[in-house]
Every structure is written in structure tokens, then in C-alpha cells.
Design a protein around this motif. Structure first.
Motif, PDB file in Angstrom:
ATOM      1  N   GLY A 194     -21.850  -9.439  16.327  1.00  0.00           N
ATOM      2  CA  GLY A 194     -22.389 -10.577  15.739  1.00  0.00           C
ATOM      3  C   GLY A 194     -23.890 -10.293  14.866  1.00  0.00           C
ATOM      4  N   LEU A 195     -24.695  -9.698  15.634  1.00  0.00           N
ATOM      5  CA  LEU A 195     -26.268  -9.936  15.628  1.00  0.00           C
ATOM      6  C   LEU A 195     -26.000  -8.780  13.820  1.00  0.00           C
ATOM      7  CD1 LEU A 195     -28.351 -10.761  18.039  1.00  0.00           C
ATOM      8  CD2 LEU A 195     -27.728 -12.487  16.141  1.00  0.00           C
ATOM      9  N   LEU A 196     -24.973  -7.510  14.589  1.00  0.00           N
ATOM     10  CA  LEU A 196     -25.445  -6.285  14.183  1.00  0.00           C
ATOM     11  C   LEU A 196     -24.666  -6.423  12.716  1.00  0.00           C
ATOM     12  CD1 LEU A 196     -25.989  -3.327  13.612  1.00  0.00           C
ATOM     13  CD2 LEU A 196     -23.597  -2.751  15.457  1.00  0.00           C
ATOM     14  N   GLU A 197     -23.924  -7.479  12.829  1.00  0.00           N
ATOM     15  CA  GLU A 197     -22.515  -7.196  11.767  1.00  0.00           C
ATOM     16  C   GLU A 197     -23.763  -8.413  10.971  1.00  0.00           C
ATOM     17  OE1 GLU A 197     -19.532  -6.749  14.660  1.00  0.00           O
ATOM     18  OE2 GLU A 197     -20.954  -7.904  14.636  1.00  0.00           O
ATOM     19  N   ARG A 198     -23.931  -8.974  11.155  1.00  0.00           N
ATOM     20  CA  ARG A 198     -24.678  -9.949  10.344  1.00  0.00           C
ATOM     21  C   ARG A 198     -26.396  -9.171   9.798  1.00  0.00           C
ATOM     22  NH1 ARG A 198     -28.669 -14.171  12.776  1.00  0.00           N
ATOM     23  NH2 ARG A 198     -30.307 -12.751  13.344  1.00  0.00           N
ATOM     24  N   ALA A 199     -26.745  -7.704  10.536  1.00  0.00           N
ATOM     25  CA  ALA A 199     -28.023  -7.186   9.711  1.00  0.00           C
ATOM     26  C   ALA A 199     -27.018  -5.945   8.662  1.00  0.00           C
ATOM     27  CB  ALA A 199     -28.779  -6.143  10.601  1.00  0.00           C
ATOM     28  N   VAL A 200     -25.849  -5.424   9.370  1.00  0.00           N
ATOM     29  CA  VAL A 200     -24.940  -4.988   8.087  1.00  0.00           C
ATOM     30  C   VAL A 200     -24.868  -5.248   6.976  1.00  0.00           C
ATOM     31  CG1 VAL A 200     -23.204  -3.230   8.193  1.00  0.00           C
ATOM     32  CG2 VAL A 200     -24.633  -2.851  10.152  1.00  0.00           C
ATOM     33  N   SER A 249     -26.017  -8.203   5.290  1.00  0.00           N
ATOM     34  CA  SER A 249     -27.005  -8.025   4.612  1.00  0.00           C
ATOM     35  C   SER A 249     -27.680  -7.100   3.770  1.00  0.00           C
ATOM     36  CB  SER A 249     -28.182  -8.689   5.046  1.00  0.00           C
ATOM     37  OG  SER A 249     -29.228  -8.058   5.739  1.00  0.00           O
ATOM     38  N   ILE A 250     -27.306  -5.860   4.774  1.00  0.00           N
ATOM     39  CA  ILE A 250     -28.371  -4.306   3.791  1.00  0.00           C
ATOM     40  C   ILE A 250     -26.989  -3.673   2.997  1.00  0.00           C
ATOM     41  CG2 ILE A 250     -27.951  -2.016   4.332  1.00  0.00           C
ATOM     42  CD1 ILE A 250     -29.264  -3.155   7.291  1.00  0.00           C
ATOM     43  N   LEU A 251     -25.311  -3.943   3.175  1.00  0.00           N
ATOM     44  CA  LEU A 251     -24.425  -3.904   1.630  1.00  0.00           C
ATOM     45  C   LEU A 251     -24.821  -4.715   1.037  1.00  0.00           C
ATOM     46  CD1 LEU A 251     -21.789  -2.469   4.902  1.00  0.00           C
ATOM     47  CD2 LEU A 251     -23.380  -1.261   3.173  1.00  0.00           C
ATOM     48  N   GLN A 252     -25.062  -6.113   1.232  1.00  0.00           N
ATOM     49  CA  GLN A 252     -25.062  -6.769   0.326  1.00  0.00           C
ATOM     50  C   GLN A 252     -26.260  -7.167  -0.817  1.00  0.00           C
ATOM     51  OE1 GLN A 252     -23.597 -10.271   1.708  1.00  0.00           O
ATOM     52  NE2 GLN A 252     -21.456  -9.663   2.139  1.00  0.00           N
ATOM     53  N   GLN A 253     -27.207  -5.537  -0.724  1.00  0.00           N
ATOM     54  CA  GLN A 253     -28.376  -5.788  -1.697  1.00  0.00           C
ATOM     55  C   GLN A 253     -27.812  -6.013  -3.013  1.00  0.00           C
ATOM     56  OE1 GLN A 253     -32.289  -5.558  -0.710  1.00  0.00           O
ATOM     57  NE2 GLN A 253     -30.573  -6.941   0.745  1.00  0.00           N
ATOM     58  N   ASP A 254     -28.818  -6.236  -3.802  1.00  0.00           N
ATOM     59  CA  ASP A 254     -28.214  -6.091  -5.215  1.00  0.00           C
ATOM     60  C   ASP A 254     -29.671  -5.243  -6.252  1.00  0.00           C
ATOM     61  OD1 ASP A 254     -30.593  -6.846  -5.265  1.00  0.00           O
ATOM     62  OD2 ASP A 254     -30.705  -8.935  -6.320  1.00  0.00           O
ATOM     63  N   TYR A 255     -28.995  -4.226  -5.192  1.00  0.00           N
ATOM     64  CA  TYR A 255     -29.762  -3.222  -5.209  1.00  0.00           C
ATOM     65  C   TYR A 255     -28.462  -1.974  -5.953  1.00  0.00           C
ATOM     66  CZ  TYR A 255     -32.225   1.769  -4.671  1.00  0.00           C
ATOM     67  OH  TYR A 255     -32.405   2.920  -5.350  1.00  0.00           O
ATOM     68  N   PRO A 256     -28.855  -1.626  -7.697  1.00  0.00           N
ATOM     69  CA  PRO A 256     -28.236  -1.105  -8.035  1.00  0.00           C
ATOM     70  C   PRO A 256     -27.959   0.355  -8.066  1.00  0.00           C
ATOM     71  CG  PRO A 256     -30.566  -1.916  -9.325  1.00  0.00           C
ATOM     72  CD  PRO A 256     -30.516  -2.042  -8.081  1.00  0.00           C
ATOM     73  N   GLY A 257     -27.911   0.865  -7.293  1.00  0.00           N
ATOM     74  CA  GLY A 257     -28.488   2.138  -6.637  1.00  0.00           C
ATOM     75  C   GLY A 257     -26.923   1.833  -5.556  1.00  0.00           C
ATOM     76  N   GLU A 258     -26.985   3.643  -5.388  1.00  0.00           N
ATOM     77  CA  GLU A 258     -26.201   3.510  -3.997  1.00  0.00           C
ATOM     78  C   GLU A 258     -27.022   3.502  -2.328  1.00  0.00           C
ATOM     79  OE1 GLU A 258     -24.611   7.106  -3.058  1.00  0.00           O
ATOM     80  OE2 GLU A 258     -23.158   7.363  -5.688  1.00  0.00           O
ATOM     81  N   VAL A 276     -24.519   4.062  23.971  1.00  0.00           N
ATOM     82  CA  VAL A 276     -23.165   3.602  23.902  1.00  0.00           C
ATOM     83  C   VAL A 276     -22.327   3.806  22.911  1.00  0.00           C
ATOM     84  CG1 VAL A 276     -24.463   0.747  24.982  1.00  0.00           C
ATOM     85  CG2 VAL A 276     -24.097   1.570  22.651  1.00  0.00           C
ATOM     86  N   ASP A 277     -21.086   2.780  24.092  1.00  0.00           N
ATOM     87  CA  ASP A 277     -19.741   3.608  22.413  1.00  0.00           C
ATOM     88  C   ASP A 277     -19.242   3.248  21.540  1.00  0.00           C
ATOM     89  OD1 ASP A 277     -19.005   4.938  24.966  1.00  0.00           O
ATOM     90  OD2 ASP A 277     -17.886   3.259  25.355  1.00  0.00           O
ATOM     91  N   VAL A 278     -19.583   4.216  20.882  1.00  0.00           N
ATOM     92  CA  VAL A 278     -19.625   3.816  19.003  1.00  0.00           C
ATOM     93  C   VAL A 278     -18.602   2.908  18.711  1.00  0.00           C
ATOM     94  CG1 VAL A 278     -19.163   4.253  17.045  1.00  0.00           C
ATOM     95  CG2 VAL A 278     -20.831   5.746  18.069  1.00  0.00           C
ATOM     96  N   ARG A 279     -18.959   1.674  17.776  1.00  0.00           N
ATOM     97  CA  ARG A 279     -16.954   0.792  17.868  1.00  0.00           C
ATOM     98  C   ARG A 279     -17.073   0.517  16.698  1.00  0.00           C
ATOM     99  NH1 ARG A 279     -18.525  -4.553  16.643  1.00  0.00           N
ATOM    100  NH2 ARG A 279     -20.582  -5.244  17.248  1.00  0.00           N
ATOM    101  N   ASP A 280     -16.586  -0.081  15.546  1.00  0.00           N
ATOM    102  CA  ASP A 280     -15.737  -0.406  13.884  1.00  0.00           C
ATOM    103  C   ASP A 280     -16.748  -1.723  14.603  1.00  0.00           C
ATOM    104  OD1 ASP A 280     -14.743   2.199  13.977  1.00  0.00           O
ATOM    105  OD2 ASP A 280     -12.638   0.913  14.391  1.00  0.00           O
ATOM    106  N   LEU A 281     -17.000  -2.320  13.002  1.00  0.00           N
ATOM    107  CA  LEU A 281     -17.677  -2.486  12.698  1.00  0.00           C
ATOM    108  C   LEU A 281     -16.464  -3.386  11.131  1.00  0.00           C
ATOM    109  CD1 LEU A 281     -21.582  -2.545  12.363  1.00  0.00           C
ATOM    110  CD2 LEU A 281     -20.368  -3.622  14.026  1.00  0.00           C
ATOM    111  N   ASP A 282     -16.715  -4.843  11.467  1.00  0.00           N
ATOM    112  CA  ASP A 282     -15.227  -5.646  10.813  1.00  0.00           C
ATOM    113  C   ASP A 282     -16.827  -6.441   9.128  1.00  0.00           C
ATOM    114  OD1 ASP A 282     -13.590  -7.330   9.690  1.00  0.00           O
ATOM    115  OD2 ASP A 282     -14.167  -8.707  11.062  1.00  0.00           O
ATOM    116  N   VAL A 283     -17.140  -5.044   8.990  1.00  0.00           N
ATOM    117  CA  VAL A 283     -17.717  -5.513   7.667  1.00  0.00           C
ATOM    118  C   VAL A 283     -17.009  -4.425   6.700  1.00  0.00           C
ATOM    119  CG1 VAL A 283     -19.475  -5.721   8.761  1.00  0.00           C
ATOM    120  CG2 VAL A 283     -19.831  -3.801   8.152  1.00  0.00           C
TER     121      VAL A 283
END
Length: 304
Positions: A19-25, A27-36, A46-53
């Protein structure tokens, strides 16, 4: 404004807070930054888990394990090892970036003399919603020696890879990882002044608690480690009084009263006006607990 925007690698170290992690990620992926933008989530032992983003065009998401020492410093260093971008940024897993953050900061980094950029922040949580924005365009090493400059938060930082390499990775030896961000900023600022975007572009989730709440012995050890590692801190009596005042408060809160009194005497010699003297004396006299004092400060968006 740069002719082209370089790839930014954003590192999010986490112990997995759904929940908190998905929210942070998001906000990063939705930046209006023109570059990659490459977002690297580092799971700390801890085990890596997939994120629904959704990543979207020009955005990528990597999910990796912390291959360094357990803890936040090791997580950030693991992310930096895996990063491919020319620019590096960090975001705590419970914080939020506003859309313009990276673009505004990258515009300042178009100046080759600028090696690192911060921005203002907004503290938001139960009973608090306040902005903390600096009134200047640059923070120098001398200013960091005198004060922590809390507005320069780890989630606000964007640095060149060359700055990261010159300053060195986050210190994994600092006891408990406490003050790891300040210790790293001392090294960054010794290499380059830190430019500031005078706008609150990061929302810090201020929940009135801390991983270090009540871990008084760890705080004492970490601050003493910091002072030993950075002898240039002695250049600022005000800054040294602040650090030793934190040590005195932690000693008093941990019922190490005799040591606290000795430490407090040194603080007064360095700077009689150091504000931590006033909050430490009631704890030494057992009129108030350190936990209560800290809770009162955090309700106002402050720490000790």
C-alpha cells in the motif's frame, strides 16, 4: 533547461509495506519528467514480491534483493549498484513525490557546476500538515556542520552519478543505520554545494513515530561514531553542541544519568543556548520521560 534529460534511477529501499510502497512507486513513475525513469525497489532481506503498478512509456521497474548488509544503508547501496541512470535519487517507501519534482531538479543540474539538488517538503500526518522550504538556493558544507538542515531530506535528493562516486556509498557501519542520511550529506556537501528548488515537491509521511524510537543506546553509539568519523564537525561549536546534546538526551532517556550530566556539561561549554539542554534536564531529574518529550516534539513536526 537541458537539451536532453538524462536517465534517472530512483532507489526505494523497503522492508515491504504494501500500500505505502505502491503509493511511493506510483508517484515516481508518474513524474512529468521528459527523460527516462528507472525505479529500483530493494527488498531488505525479505522476499521480493510483484507490485501492482503500471510503468508506462519511458518508465521501468526493477525489483531486487538487498545484497549488502541488512538495513537501510545496505538497501540504498544495493540499488545504486543496480542503477543504470546518469542521475540517482532516493525515495523512502512511505513518502510521495509531486509530479514536477524530477523535472524541476534536473533543470538545475543542467548547470555542470551543480552536483546535487534538494527541494522543499511537506510534512503530512495525524494532526500535522506543514511545509518546510528553505529560504536559500544553496546549502553548503559549513551549514551542514552547524545544523542537520532537516529540509534536505533523503527523499528530496537528486545527484549526479559522479557525485555519488566522489562522496562514496551510504555508510553501512554506522550503528543501527542511525543518521546515515546526515553522514552521507556531510560527504556530498564536502564535494559539492547542494542546490535547492524552493518548492515543496515531496510529501513526507509524518506518523509521529520512528524506527529508532526508544533505541537510546543505538543513538548514543551512532552519534559518537559520526563525531569520530567527521573531525571537521569540531569546526562548529554550535553543530557539535547539537550532536552532543542529542547524545545527552539519549543517555538521560536510557537512564544513564551520570553520563548524561557529564555530556550536558560539555554541551553548555560549547553553546549555552543549545535548546536540547532544556529538554534533557527534566529527563535527568525524572520529571519527564524521553519518550514523552520526543512525542511532544514530533507533534510539532520536530525531532530531538
Amino acid at each position: 533547461m537541458p537539451d536532453s534529460y538524462p536517465v534517472v534511477s530512483v532507489i526505494v529501499a523497503t522492508r515491504d509495506r504494501p500500500g505505502l510502497l505502491e503509493r511511493a512507486v506510483t508517484s515516481i513513475l508518474q513524474q512529468d519528467y521528459p527523460g527516462e525513469i528507472e525505479c529500483i525497489v530493494v527488498y531488505d532481506h525479505v522476499d521480493v514480491r510483484d507490485l501492482d503498478v503500471a510503468a508506462g512509456p519511458g518508465r521501468s521497474l526493477k525489483l531486487i534483493n538487498n545484497t549488502h548488509r541488512q538495513g537501510l544503508p545496505g538497501g540504498r547501496n544495493s540499488g545504486a549498484d543496480a542503477a543504470t541512470g546518469e542521475l540517482l535519487a532516493f525515495c523512502d517507501d512511505d513518502d510521495i513525490w509531486l509530479p514536477a519534482k524530477l523535472r524541476r531538479q534536473a533543470d538545475l543540474l543542467a548547470d555542470p557546476a551543480v552536483g546535487a539538488v534538494s527541494c522543499g517538503l511537506r510534512l503530512r500526518g495525524p494532526g500535522i500538515d506543514k511545509e518546510r522550504v528553505l529560504d536559500r538556493d544553496v546549502v553548503t558544507h559549513e551549514e551542514f556542520l552547524e545544523d542537520r538542515v532537516m529540509e534536505v531530506h533523503s527523499s528530496t535528493m537528486l545527484v549526479r552519478r559522479s557525485t555519488w562516486e566522489a562522496a562514496g556509498e551510504v555508510d553501512e557501519q554506522i550503528p543501527g543505520g542511525y543518521s546515515e542520511d546526515y553522514e552521507w550529506l556531510l560527504r556530498v556537501s564536502a564535494h559539492t554545494p547542494i542546490a535547492v528548488v524552493r518548492q515543496a515537491l515531496v510529501i513526507v509521511d509524518w506518523h509521529g513515530g520512528s524506527f529508532y524510537f526508544g533505541r537510546w543506546a543505538t543513538i548514543v553509539e551512532a552519534q559518537r561514531y559520526l563525531i569520530r568519523k567527521h573531525p571537521d564537525l569540531a569546526q562548529s561549536p554550535t553543530g557539535m553542541a547539537r550532536l552532543r546534546g542529542q547524545i545527552a538526551f539519549a543517555l538521560a532517556s536510557g537512564n544513564r544519568r551520570t553520563e548524561a550530566v557529564r555530556e550536558l556539561a560539555a554541551v553548555i561549554r560549547l553553546n549555552p543556548r543549545e535548546k536540547r539542554v532544556l529538554v534533557t534536564v527534566p529527563v535527568i531529574l525524572r520529571l519527564m520521560t524521553g519518550e514523552r518529550v520526543l512525542r511532544m516534539a514530533q507533534k510539532r513536526g520536530r525531532g530531538i
